[in-house]
Design an enzyme around this catalytic site. Structure first.
Site, PDB file in Angstrom:
ATOM      1  N   CYS A  59       0.835  -1.203   0.000  1.00 13.32           N
ATOM      2  CA  CYS A  59       0.000   0.000   0.000  1.00 13.32           C
ATOM      3  C   CYS A  59       0.867   1.249   0.000  1.00 13.32           C
ATOM      4  CB  CYS A  59      -0.874   0.003   1.236  1.00 13.32           C
ATOM      5  SG  CYS A  59      -1.724  -1.543   1.519  1.00 13.32           S
ATOM      6  N   ARG A  96       2.739   0.808  -6.154  1.00 17.22           N
ATOM      7  CA  ARG A  96       2.959  -0.057  -4.984  1.00 17.22           C
ATOM      8  C   ARG A  96       1.741  -0.916  -4.667  1.00 17.22           C
ATOM      9  NH1 ARG A  96       7.037   2.080  -1.223  1.00 17.22           N
ATOM     10  NH2 ARG A  96       5.883   0.995   0.369  1.00 17.22           N
ATOM     11  N   TRP A 104      -3.425  -2.305  -1.287  1.00 15.04           N
ATOM     12  CA  TRP A 104      -3.200  -3.632  -1.873  1.00 15.04           C
ATOM     13  C   TRP A 104      -3.729  -4.601  -0.821  1.00 15.04           C
ATOM     14  CZ3 TRP A 104      -0.519  -8.151  -0.760  1.00 15.04           C
ATOM     15  CH2 TRP A 104      -0.327  -9.030  -1.831  1.00 15.04           C
ATOM     16  N   ASN A 137      -0.167   0.921   6.400  1.00 19.06           N
ATOM     17  CA  ASN A 137       0.507  -0.106   5.601  1.00 19.06           C
ATOM     18  C   ASN A 137       0.966  -1.190   6.556  1.00 19.06           C
ATOM     19  OD1 ASN A 137       0.281   1.533   3.421  1.00 19.06           O
ATOM     20  ND2 ASN A 137       2.466   1.914   3.162  1.00 19.06           N
ATOM     21  N   GLY A 138       0.924  -2.432   6.115  1.00 22.77           N
ATOM     22  CA  GLY A 138       1.399  -3.517   6.970  1.00 22.77           C
ATOM     23  C   GLY A 138       0.254  -4.383   7.446  1.00 22.77           C
ATOM     24  N   GLU A 156      14.292 -15.971 -14.657  1.00 25.37           N
ATOM     25  CA  GLU A 156      13.875 -14.567 -14.645  1.00 25.37           C
ATOM     26  C   GLU A 156      12.976 -14.271 -15.860  1.00 25.37           C
ATOM     27  OE1 GLU A 156      13.679 -12.231 -12.676  1.00 25.37           O
ATOM     28  OE2 GLU A 156      13.540 -10.429 -13.873  1.00 25.37           O
ATOM     29  N   LYS A 205       9.128 -12.933 -15.632  1.00 33.72           N
ATOM     30  CA  LYS A 205       8.650 -11.724 -16.322  1.00 33.72           C
ATOM     31  C   LYS A 205       7.409 -12.041 -17.138  1.00 33.72           C
ATOM     32  CE  LYS A 205      10.249  -9.247 -14.618  1.00 33.72           C
ATOM     33  NZ  LYS A 205      11.331  -9.170 -13.683  1.00 33.72           N
ATOM     34  N   GLU A 222       4.361 -12.788 -14.946  1.00 32.57           N
ATOM     35  CA  GLU A 222       3.984 -11.626 -14.139  1.00 32.57           C
ATOM     36  C   GLU A 222       3.155 -10.611 -14.929  1.00 32.57           C
ATOM     37  OE1 GLU A 222       7.554  -9.628 -12.914  1.00 32.57           O
ATOM     38  OE2 GLU A 222       6.624  -8.770 -11.142  1.00 32.57           O
ATOM     39  N   HIS A 250      13.811 -35.453 -17.080  1.00 36.91           N
ATOM     40  CA  HIS A 250      13.370 -35.921 -15.756  1.00 36.91           C
ATOM     41  C   HIS A 250      11.937 -35.494 -15.463  1.00 36.91           C
ATOM     42  CE1 HIS A 250      17.394 -37.319 -14.937  1.00 36.91           C
ATOM     43  NE2 HIS A 250      17.846 -36.155 -15.374  1.00 36.91           N
ATOM     44  N   LYS A 296       4.601  -3.380  -6.077  1.00 39.84           N
ATOM     45  CA  LYS A 296       6.016  -3.160  -6.315  1.00 39.84           C
ATOM     46  C   LYS A 296       6.862  -3.494  -5.097  1.00 39.84           C
ATOM     47  CE  LYS A 296       9.546  -1.745  -8.669  1.00 39.84           C
ATOM     48  NZ  LYS A 296      10.053  -2.701  -9.671  1.00 39.84           N
TER      49      LYS A 296
HETATM   50  O1  M6R Z   1      12.357  -4.959  -3.841  1.00 41.85           O
HETATM   51  P1  M6R Z   1      12.837  -6.367  -3.960  1.00 41.85           P
HETATM   52  O2  M6R Z   1      13.903  -6.544  -4.972  1.00 41.85           O
HETATM   53  O3  M6R Z   1      13.252  -6.943  -2.622  1.00 41.85           O
HETATM   54  O4  M6R Z   1      11.571  -7.184  -4.421  1.00 41.85           O
HETATM   55  C1  M6R Z   1      11.597  -8.572  -4.518  1.00 41.85           C
HETATM   56  C2  M6R Z   1      10.477  -9.076  -5.398  1.00 41.85           C
HETATM   57  O5  M6R Z   1       9.235  -8.754  -4.833  1.00 41.85           O
HETATM   58  C3  M6R Z   1      10.543  -8.503  -6.804  1.00 41.85           C
HETATM   59  O6  M6R Z   1      11.778  -8.743  -7.382  1.00 41.85           O
HETATM   60  C4  M6R Z   1       9.443  -9.111  -7.692  1.00 41.85           C
HETATM   61  O7  M6R Z   1       9.682 -10.473  -7.871  1.00 41.85           O
HETATM   62  C5  M6R Z   1       9.390  -8.378  -9.023  1.00 41.85           C
HETATM   63  N1  M6R Z   1       8.103  -7.764  -9.185  1.00 41.85           N
HETATM   64  C6  M6R Z   1       9.591  -9.242 -10.203  1.00 41.85           C
HETATM   65  O8  M6R Z   1       9.562  -8.504 -11.386  1.00 41.85           O
END
Ligand code: M6R
Length: 610
Positions: free
Chosen positions: A2, A27, A75, A100-101, A483, A487, A490, A506, A605
């Site tokens: 948030c 965020r 969020w 937040n939290g 990675e 991407k 996501e 396997h 984020k």
């Molecule tokens: O801010 P951080 O690098 O610690 O965040 C970790 C993950 O939440 C972040 O890398 C997330 O996987 C990304 N949205 C991927 O694109």
């Protein structure tokens, strides 16, 4: 997660709050709300489901007036995405709260509050903050006192801002586990969960520390530490670029950030490394002596940052002769682990606020590591402040939820760490030269690689109707395949899995058919022949492949395989170079599918709750 913005001013603050929310929207973005108070005590609260724009559209001359205000983008954690669950939450028509939290003991608090006669009207944990503070007002002569007592009852994480309808002159803020930063103005002061929100109004910031409670008025900021003692915290002049929140003409932040990579990688290397070697002291004062003792590295991170750590393990063991473990923070923090002698703990994080990574660092401090280093993109973040050493990735503000330039600069940082540790552990001259020349030419190689954009945009069409995909790589390209898969899933919502290609037979080979595109990362390295055998295994099962390969790897396009030639580069930097085409692929597939590229569904984020 948030986002929070608040202000105490002489002018109407509604535009400041809405602009701040827009700058924090990346965020968390399932609902947004604002509560405003005029000097005459007129109170309004507006909340809307969806983006901040829906909230902005609902603001009118009647409900958009206030010199004191708090605002929030949500969020959802506790309770569904409804207007009723959106912040700010209120108690007894008097107290308004953004948070937040997670308040972990919210169920107990609810029971106690019900016993005191409060009606719980939302599904959120945050509502208990509002009622708890309200319930303590009578016993205290100030809102500050009520909040100080209230926070002693909360378990969990909070960054919270509280406003009292009967006193428009102040807001009270409290931080424990969720960051808050105070912005200092002239005759007005601000609060936010991220300095980005306040850059249009100030560049002078105070980062609150764990346990701090502060009282903010137009002209004063009074901060109290976890024991309630008044404290003075440092004022920091922000160096974040004011336009960091602009798309600079690109259609999405993600695309802008992909294209920024040559520049930010150049910036991240400048003044730190040259063809002659590393500049001494780049990991901080006294760091060189400390790094000379290190024989083992434990890396902790989440998501994309974890993939950077996975890649680094190959480099640290292959080039620097230093043993290395890599672990997802949420696993590390909940298991008993063994600490090797002379171990360095490395956390990696774009935001520096990821709850699990931060908790893992705090746990590790009790376990006997020689030292801790964070590789991080946000100065002043919790990880930076709580680690012994901090190495900034200098990627600039990353707004797109999908991490791109943060990842490539993290990899650059790890190559520098590899050089630093390698010089004490017998790194060969050949490897040292390969890394130094690779880094020297890296920005230009990235520029060249971005020229593949049109070709990748064309092939993205072939993915748009697919539901599953498989990414393959070997060695240090295996984490790059991971990675690439992250991407794609996501932002395009296509199921994507990554495998070390030696694992194909396997299990995953059973999935291969012409509906399952297989993406192969194939630089020309010592594992190429092995990888080619894996490619043949896929071809024999009727798989359709997209191979990102070095020209010298001699792959030929045919009816089952499309080859995209990636510029030739030094072996050491190939994982960085091969990342870019995979970023572009996910971007263009998402574009065709029409998803929300910068703010993909269900994600945020900065993951500040566990
Ligand atoms: O801010 P951080 O690098 O610690 O965040 C970790 C993950 O939440 C972040 O890398 C997330 O996987 C990304 N949205 C991927 O694109």
């Amino acid at each position: 997660m948030c986002g929070i913005v608040g202000a105490v001013a002489e002018r109407n603050v509604v535009e400041i709050l809405i602009e701040g929310l827009k700058r924090l929207e990346y965020r968390g973005y399932d609902s947004a709300g604002v509560a405003l108070l005029t000097d005459q005590g007129e109170f309004s609260r507006v909340r809307r489901i969806g983006k901040v724009q829906a909230l902005a559209d609902a603001i009118t001359d009647d409900n958009g007036k206030g010199t004191t205000g708090i605002a929030h983008t949500r969020w959802a954690t506790h309770g569904g995405v409804t207007e009723n669950n959106a912040h700010p939450h209120a108690s007894s028509d008097r107290i308004a709260v953004v948070h937040n939290g997670i308040i972990e003991n919210f169920a107990d608090l609810r029971m106690r509050l019900r016993d005191k006669g409060y009606t719980i009207s939302t599904d959120t944990d945050t509502e208990t903050i509002a009622h708890t503070v309200h319930s303590l007002l009578e016993a205290h002569d100030s809102l500050l006192g009520a909040v100080q007592e209230a926070v002693s009852q909360f378990h969990g994480a909070y960054g919270t801002v509280i406003m009292d309808r009967e006193d428009p002159s102040r807001v009270i803020v409290a931080r424990s586990g969720s960051p808050l930063v105070i912005g200092l103005g002239v005759g007005e002061n601000f609060i936010a969960s991220d300095q980005m929100a306040l850059l249009p109004v100030t560049r002078r910031f105070i980062f609150l520390e764990e346990g701090d409670v502060a009282e903010i008025t137009r002209r004063e900021v009074n901060i109290f530490d976890v024991d309630g003692h008044p404290v003075v915290r440092e004022i920091v002049e922000s160096t974040v670029e004011h336009d960091a929140g602009d798309k600079a003409g690109y259609r999405h932040y993600m695309l802008k950030e992909i294209y920024e990579q040559p520049t930010v990688v150049r910036n991240a290397l400048a003044g730190r490394v040259s063809l002659d070697g590393l500049v001494p002291g780049i990991f901080g004062d006294n760091a060189d002596a400390l790094l000379s003792q290190i024989k083992h590295v434990q890396i902790i991170a989440c998501g994309t940052s974890y993939h950077a750590g996975m890649t680094a393990r190959y480099w640290l063991e292959q080039y620097a002769n230093v043993s290395c473990n890599v672990e997802i923070a949420s696993e590390f923090r909940y298991r008993k682990s063994v600490v090797h002698p002379n171990s360095l703990l490395v956390t990696i994080s774009q935001s520096g606020e990821t709850a699990d990574t931060l908790a893992a660092l705090r746990l590790a401090k009790e376990l006997g590591y020689t030292s801790s280093l964070t590789i991080c993109n946000v100065a002043g973040s919790s990880l930076v402040r709580e680690s012994d050493m901090a190495f900034m990735t200098k990627a600039g503000a990353e707004i797109g939820v999908a991490s791109t330039k943060a990842f490539t600069t993290q990899l650059g940082a790890f190559l520098m760490l590899t050089l630093a540790l390698g010089q004490h552990n017998g790194m060969s001259d050949v490897d040292r030269t390969d890394i130094l020349t690779g880094l020297q030419s890296l920005p230009a190689k990235l520029e060249e690689t971005l020229e593949l954009a049109q070709e990748i945009e064309d092939l993205a069409e072939e993915f748009a109707d697919k539901h599953h995909s498989l990414f393959l790589g070997r060695g240090e390209q295996y984490p790059i395949a991971m990675e690439g898969a992250l991407k794609l899933k996501e932002i395009s919502y296509i199921h994507a899995e990554a495998y070390a290609s030696g694992e194909l037979k396997h299990g995953p080979l059973a999935l291969i058919d012409d509906e399952m595109p297989v993406i192969v990362v194939a630089p020309n390295n010592e594992l190429l022949e092995k990888l080619k055998s894996n490619v043949e295994e896929v071809r024999a099962r009727g798989g359709i492949m997209y191979v990102f390969a070095d020209k010298d790897a001699h792959f030929e396009s045919d009816e089952t395989m499309r080859v995209i030639n990636v510029p030739h580069c030094a072996a050491s930097v190939a994982p960085i170079v091969y990342t870019l085409p995979l970023q572009l692929l996910s971007y263009y597939v998402a574009l065709i599918k029409g998803t929300d590229v910068d703010q993909p569904r269900n994600l945020a984020k900065s993951v500040t709750v566990e």
